[in-house]
Design an enzyme around this catalytic site. Structure first.
Site, PDB file in Angstrom:
ATOM      1  N   ASP A   9       0.815  -1.138   0.070  1.00 50.44           N
ATOM      2  CA  ASP A   9       0.107  -0.064  -0.098  1.00 50.44           C
ATOM      3  C   ASP A   9       0.847   1.417  -0.044  1.00 50.44           C
ATOM      4  O   ASP A   9       0.221   2.252   0.042  1.00 50.44           O
ATOM      5  CB  ASP A   9      -0.879   0.085   1.190  1.00 50.44           C
ATOM      6  CG  ASP A   9      -1.860  -1.219   1.052  1.00 50.44           C
ATOM      7  OD1 ASP A   9      -2.277  -1.566   0.054  1.00 50.44           O
ATOM      8  OD2 ASP A   9      -2.431  -1.616   2.155  1.00 50.44           O
ATOM      9  N   CYS A  10       2.253   1.035   0.021  1.00 50.31           N
ATOM     10  CA  CYS A  10       3.125   2.129   0.161  1.00 50.31           C
ATOM     11  C   CYS A  10       3.573   2.380  -1.329  1.00 50.31           C
ATOM     12  O   CYS A  10       4.378   1.645  -1.917  1.00 50.31           O
ATOM     13  CB  CYS A  10       4.363   2.145   1.377  1.00 50.31           C
ATOM     14  SG  CYS A  10       5.512   3.448   1.221  1.00 50.31           S
ATOM     15  N   GLY A  11       3.653   3.774  -1.847  1.00 49.92           N
ATOM     16  CA  GLY A  11       4.195   4.152  -2.995  1.00 49.92           C
ATOM     17  C   GLY A  11       5.695   4.066  -3.088  1.00 49.92           C
ATOM     18  O   GLY A  11       6.389   3.524  -4.179  1.00 49.92           O
TER      19      GLY A  11
END
Length: 138
Positions: A9-11
């Site tokens: 979920d982390c770019g």
């Protein structure tokens, strides 16, 4: 072998994983939010990366403030205990290669851990070029 402690979920984490794969590596992906941490694992990762628990603490988009971990007098052992209870408190991604272990923020830090850079041009998810068409880091 390359290992990435990853949050899909982390770019930044997604960018690092894409950069690793673009370099020809297929890393071992550990989704630490699902798997959690062990105390020996965290201590070993922090030691290898040269990080203190305070430096590895994710302060934004985490419960760090609500738990009271942002105060400077919180002991390291309390930070570790909180990270074990709430894996999201560990900043990411942490990448381990034969060249070392690093917290890869910004995502381009991962290039220092690779034997060879990915071919360019290479872009982050947001369109920012990180390696040009000649294979040079930007």
């Amino acid at each position: 072998m390359i290992v990435i402690h990853h949050n899909p979920d982390c770019g930044t984490s997604r960018n690092v994983l894409a950069f690793l794969r673009a370099s020809g590596a297929e890393p071992v992906v550990i989704e630490y939010l699902k798997e959690g941490w062990t105390r020996p694992q965290l201590l070993a990762l922090f030691a290898a990366a040269g990080l203190t628990p305070r430096e590895a603490l994710r302060e934004t988009k985490s419960p760090a403030r609500e738990i009271g971990l942002l105060e400077k007098d919180v002991p390291e052992d309390a930070l570790i205990n909180a990270m074990l209870a709430h894996p999201v408190l560990v900043n990411r991604p942490i990448v381990c290669t034969a060249k070392g272990t690093r917290l890869c923020r910004p995502s381009e830090v991962v290039f220092d851990l690779l034997d060879r850079l990915p071919a360019g041009p290479l872009f982050k998810e947001d369109g920012q070029m990180v390696i040009d068409e000649n294979g040079n880091r930007i």
